[in-house]
Scaffold this active site. Structure first.
Site, PDB file in Angstrom:
ATOM      1  N   HIS A 126      20.984 -34.350 -10.250  1.00 33.26           N
ATOM      2  CA  HIS A 126      20.207 -34.996  -9.174  1.00 33.26           C
ATOM      3  C   HIS A 126      18.732 -34.705  -9.338  1.00 33.26           C
ATOM      4  O   HIS A 126      18.003 -34.516  -8.356  1.00 33.26           O
ATOM      5  CB  HIS A 126      20.730 -34.523  -7.818  1.00 33.26           C
TER       6      HIS A 126
ATOM      7  N   ARG B 283       5.172   0.606  -5.938  1.00 31.76           N
ATOM      8  CA  ARG B 283       5.095  -0.282  -4.770  1.00 31.76           C
ATOM      9  C   ARG B 283       4.173  -1.462  -5.021  1.00 31.76           C
ATOM     10  O   ARG B 283       4.123  -2.403  -4.254  1.00 31.76           O
ATOM     11  CB  ARG B 283       4.626   0.502  -3.539  1.00 31.76           C
TER      12      ARG B 283
ATOM     13  N   ASN C   4      -1.687   1.724   5.783  1.00 29.53           N
ATOM     14  CA  ASN C   4      -0.788   0.728   5.221  1.00 29.53           C
ATOM     15  C   ASN C   4      -0.334  -0.143   6.379  1.00 29.53           C
ATOM     16  O   ASN C   4       0.239   0.336   7.342  1.00 29.53           O
ATOM     17  CB  ASN C   4       0.434   1.398   4.557  1.00 29.53           C
ATOM     18  N   GLY C   5      -0.621  -1.445   6.295  1.00 26.55           N
ATOM     19  CA  GLY C   5      -0.211  -2.359   7.364  1.00 26.55           C
ATOM     20  C   GLY C   5      -1.316  -3.362   7.624  1.00 26.55           C
ATOM     21  O   GLY C   5      -2.247  -3.498   6.834  1.00 26.55           O
TER      22      GLY C   5
ATOM     23  N   GLU D  13       9.669 -13.184 -12.436  1.00 27.57           N
ATOM     24  CA  GLU D  13       8.834 -12.138 -11.800  1.00 27.57           C
ATOM     25  C   GLU D  13       8.375 -11.075 -12.785  1.00 27.57           C
ATOM     26  O   GLU D  13       7.399 -10.380 -12.515  1.00 27.57           O
ATOM     27  CB  GLU D  13       9.542 -11.512 -10.622  1.00 27.57           C
TER      28      GLU D  13
ATOM     29  N   GLU E 257      19.336 -15.593  -9.092  1.00 27.46           N
ATOM     30  CA  GLU E 257      18.857 -14.224  -9.352  1.00 27.46           C
ATOM     31  C   GLU E 257      18.363 -14.081 -10.780  1.00 27.46           C
ATOM     32  O   GLU E 257      17.335 -13.464 -11.044  1.00 27.46           O
ATOM     33  CB  GLU E 257      19.979 -13.229  -9.038  1.00 27.46           C
TER      34      GLU E 257
ATOM     35  N   CYS F 197       0.836  -1.197   0.000  1.00 25.21           N
ATOM     36  CA  CYS F 197       0.000   0.000   0.000  1.00 25.21           C
ATOM     37  C   CYS F 197       0.869   1.244   0.000  1.00 25.21           C
ATOM     38  O   CYS F 197       1.998   1.238   0.486  1.00 25.21           O
ATOM     39  CB  CYS F 197      -0.865   0.037   1.252  1.00 25.21           C
TER      40      CYS F 197
ATOM     41  N   LYS G 224       6.730  -3.691  -4.534  1.00 29.07           N
ATOM     42  CA  LYS G 224       8.142  -3.301  -4.442  1.00 29.07           C
ATOM     43  C   LYS G 224       8.642  -3.490  -3.021  1.00 29.07           C
ATOM     44  O   LYS G 224       9.778  -3.812  -2.797  1.00 29.07           O
ATOM     45  CB  LYS G 224       8.323  -1.842  -4.858  1.00 29.07           C
TER      46      LYS G 224
ATOM     47  N   TRP H 149      -2.748  -2.581  -1.669  1.00 29.95           N
ATOM     48  CA  TRP H 149      -2.293  -3.921  -2.069  1.00 29.95           C
ATOM     49  C   TRP H 149      -3.002  -4.855  -1.126  1.00 29.95           C
ATOM     50  O   TRP H 149      -2.737  -4.854   0.078  1.00 29.95           O
ATOM     51  CB  TRP H 149      -0.776  -4.010  -1.937  1.00 29.95           C
TER      52      TRP H 149
ATOM     53  N   LYS I 261      14.570 -12.945 -11.793  1.00 32.92           N
ATOM     54  CA  LYS I 261      14.281 -11.810 -12.691  1.00 32.92           C
ATOM     55  C   LYS I 261      13.319 -12.237 -13.790  1.00 32.92           C
ATOM     56  O   LYS I 261      12.348 -11.573 -14.088  1.00 32.92           O
ATOM     57  CB  LYS I 261      15.579 -11.293 -13.332  1.00 32.92           C
TER      58      LYS I 261
HETATM   59  C1  AGP Z   1      13.313  -8.536  -6.342  1.00 33.73           C
HETATM   60  O1  AGP Z   1      13.336  -8.400  -7.761  1.00 33.73           O
HETATM   61  C2  AGP Z   1      11.933  -8.702  -5.825  1.00 33.73           C
HETATM   62  N1  AGP Z   1      11.150  -7.582  -6.170  1.00 33.73           N
HETATM   63  C3  AGP Z   1      11.874  -9.094  -4.355  1.00 33.73           C
HETATM   64  O2  AGP Z   1      12.355 -10.415  -4.288  1.00 33.73           O
HETATM   65  C4  AGP Z   1      12.682  -8.269  -3.339  1.00 33.73           C
HETATM   66  O3  AGP Z   1      14.066  -8.479  -3.532  1.00 33.73           O
HETATM   67  C5  AGP Z   1      12.311  -8.759  -1.928  1.00 33.73           C
HETATM   68  O4  AGP Z   1      10.947  -8.480  -1.717  1.00 33.73           O
HETATM   69  C6  AGP Z   1      13.147  -8.105  -0.816  1.00 33.73           C
HETATM   70  O5  AGP Z   1      12.905  -6.740  -0.820  1.00 33.73           O
HETATM   71  P1  AGP Z   1      13.894  -5.783   0.017  1.00 33.73           P
HETATM   72  O6  AGP Z   1      15.263  -5.921  -0.583  1.00 33.73           O
HETATM   73  O7  AGP Z   1      13.330  -4.424  -0.149  1.00 33.73           O
HETATM   74  O8  AGP Z   1      13.884  -6.248   1.457  1.00 33.73           O
END
Ligand code: AGP
Length: 612
Positions: free
Chosen positions: A508, A27, A99-100, A492, A485, A2, A607, A73, A489
């Site tokens: 394995h 976000r 937010n929360g 997501e 990683e 949010c 985000k 959100w 990428k």
């Molecule tokens: C990364 O591409 C993602 N958006 C997500 O995994 C992110 O790294 C994760 O939510 C951790 O966020 P932070 O680094 O703000 O704690």
């Protein structure tokens, strides 16, 4: 997550609020709403995007110099216009954005229903606004006191702004567990979840601390106190962020801009911390804890997502260079598995946003058990930054794209500097090697520039594989985390299923997946156990797998075996993650664009994950 925006002053509130919501879109959200006082409290909200909200209020006469706005959100209740914020009280004279998560909302809701309140949404926020109204009525107290009493009855996390038709010259805001920044203007206040909606109006800000609340009254100074009614002197800080960082600067997407910003963001993250000519590495933010780190029985790295992948690179660096035992933990697992933590442990929390709920909770657990907590964050003044004993900021600048790119390489840069510094203290690197490594590290941003400008075989690869359903990413040693990683990428932002694996581990199980339809990305720079990686490539090719290999420039051996090659410059093994990640970011980006995905705001993603 949010996003909240609020304004009180002498300007038109609506455009400020709407633009503020646009600044917070990164976000991640699923609905949006706005409340203004214009001949009474007016609330407009809708499922969908901020642009849908703008369409809804288009042409309405909504003159007002006070208001609140929100991007939601969904946590309680599906995304729709009923559950969207702001929520009004039964009297329709109070509105709240939040937010929360209020964890005891159902108990509070039952009590309010018994006292005759009705509810129209499934949200916890609607309970809070009616609790405030109920207290105001029954205790006969002013608005800010009613808010304060209500928040003492709440368990969970909140960043709230309260708007009252009967108090058109006052905004009440408060936070616990979710971020909130107040911008101090000339006779006006801006409130938001982070500084991005504020920076174009003022650079004087107050970061609310845990359980702070503020009374923002037109024409008066900010009044700050805790929800326990303890007066506080506001600490006004100067924002370091600048507006250009929030624009796309001609790129199609923030993510592409941030991929191309990495030479700068890595230089900025090394600035003042690396002087190769003088053989100096220094991380001022943790200087007081160097001995604690060097003597640590164990370093525990806690993080989520991409930051966890950076932590994994950190494990290889710290154990390889500084010979310090390291464990890397998913924060969400660590916080609940009753881990063994002692005062001899040093915890390093890594977070771009500095607001990730699981990481915050893991820190609290480690702190409670006496560990020393250090942080690596990208957002100055963020909750995680404030909850650690010390730390170092990555200077990557605001990362707007939901998929983390420049923050990851900045985190790896800081972990590299930390490992080098601790190795220097422990004397585990010979002097001649020391200068060689520092000069090579200093050259990395230029090598990334070269990688970014390289002929775009990546677009050709993306076009070839944009319609596949699965991808496998394989790497070894320092590049095993890079494989993870790269897979994250891709999945997501393009929604293609992708899995990262240690290359040898493929035998394995995952090797059963290999056929002509399964593209496999190998991170195969000519370093470390390169020969073993070449063997793994041959195992995949023997089963008709399509192989895309990230190789050291000039490598004709792998080129002769595979279907596609992406070259990166020669560098030291320990620095290869900083180079090998770049083409994987670009590959994911181009495939997502070719698939018509929303690159900067991928579906379902946020985000900053400020809820469990
Ligand atoms: C990364 O591409 C993602 N958006 C997500 O995994 C992110 O790294 C994760 O939510 C951790 O966020 P932070 O680094 O703000 O704690």
């Amino acid at each position: 997550m949010c996003g909240i925006v609020a304004y009180i002053g002498d300007k038109e509130a609506k455009p400020i609020l709407i633009k503020g919501l646009h600044r917070l879109e990164y976000r991640g959200y699923d609905s949006a709403g706005i409340a203004l006082i214009n001949g009474g409290l007016k609330i407009y909200k809708t499922k969908g995007k901020v642009s849908d909200l703008e369409a809804k209020i288009e042409g309405l006469k909504l003159d007002s110099t006070i208001g609140v706005a929100h991007t939601r959100w969904a946590t309680h209740g599906e995304p729709n216009s009923i559950n969207a914020h702001p929520h009004h009280s039964n009297s329709q004279k109070l509105a709240v954005i939040h937010n929360g998560i209020i964890e005891n909302y159902d108990v509070l809701k039952k009590a309010l229903i018994e006292r005759g309140y009705q509810f129209y949404s499934e949200t916890d926020t609607e309970v809070l606004v009616n609790l405030i109204e109920d207290i105001q009525k029954n205790e006969q107290v002013v608005l800010d006191e009613a808010v304060r009493i209500a928040l003492n009855q709440v368990t969970g996390a909140y960043a709230i702004a309260v708007l009252s038709e009967e108090n058109p010259n006052k905004l009440i805001v408060a936070r616990k567990g979710s971020p909130m920044v107040i911008g101090i203007g000339d006779g006006e206040f801006y409130v938001a979840s982070d500084a991005t909606p504020i920076v174009e109006y003022t650079k004087s800000v107050v970061y609310l601390a845990e359980e702070d609340m503020a009374i923002l009254e037109r024409g008066k100074e900010i009044k700050l106190k805790t929800i326990k009614n303890k007066e506080k002197t506001p600490y006004i800080e100067a924002l370091e962020m600048d507006l250009t960082a929030l624009e796309k600067d001609g790129y199609d997407h923030f993510m592409l801009k941030e991929i191309f910003e990495q030479p700068r963001s890595i230089r900025d993250s090394m600035r003042g911390r690396l002087n190769a000519d003088k053989g100096i590495v220094s991380l001022g933010g943790i200087a007081d804890y160097e001995q604690k780190l060097v003597n640590a029985k164990r370093i525990i790295i806690i993080a989520c997502g991409t930051s966890w992948h950076a932590g994994l690179v950190g494990e290889y660096l710290l154990e390889d260079l500084a010979r310090i035992p390291v464990e890397v933990e998913y924060a969400s697992e660590f916080r609940y598995r009753n881990p063994i933590i002692t005062e001899n442990d040093v915890v390093i929390a890594i977070s771009q946003s500095g607001e990730t709920a699981d990481t915050l909770a893991a820190i609290a657990l480690a702190k409670e058990k006496g560990a020393t907590i250090l942080g690596i964050c990208n957002v100055v003044g963020s909750s995680i930054a404030r909850s650690t004993d010390a730390g170092s900021y990555t200077h990557a600048g605001p990362e707007i794209g939901v998929a983390s790119t420049k923050a990851f390489t900045a985190q790896v840069t800081l972990l590299t500097l930390m490992a080098l510094r601790l190795a220097q203290i422990k004397g585990t690197i010979p002097a001649s090697r020391w200068m060689q490594l520092l000069h090579e590290l200093e050259s990395i941003p230029s090598k990334i520039e070269k990688t970014l400008q390289s002929a775009d075989v990546i677009k050709e690869i993306a076009w070839q594989f944009k319609d596949v359903s699965n991808f496998l990413y394989l790497g070894r040693g320092y590049n095993f985390p890079v494989a993870l990683e790269g897979a994250l990428k891709l999945k997501e932002i393009s929604y293609i299923h992708a899995e990262g694996y240690p290359a040898a581990e493929m035998k394995h199980g995952p090797i059963a997946l290999i056929d002509n339809n399964m593209p496999v990305v190998f991170i195969a720079p000519n370093v470390g156990i390169y020969d073993k990686v070449v063997s793994n490539i041959q195992e995949v090719k023997a089963r008709n797998g399509k192989v895309i290999a990230i190789v050291t420039e000039g490598d004709e051996v792998v080129r002769s075996m595979v279907d596609f090659v992406i070259e990166i410059p020669v560098t030291e093994e320990l620095f290869t993650p900083l180079l090998a990640t770049i083409p994987l970011q670009k590959l994911a980006y181009h495939m997502a664009v070719m698939r018509g995905c929303n690159v900067d705001q991928p579906r379902n993603l946020a985000k900053s994950v400020t809820v469990e």
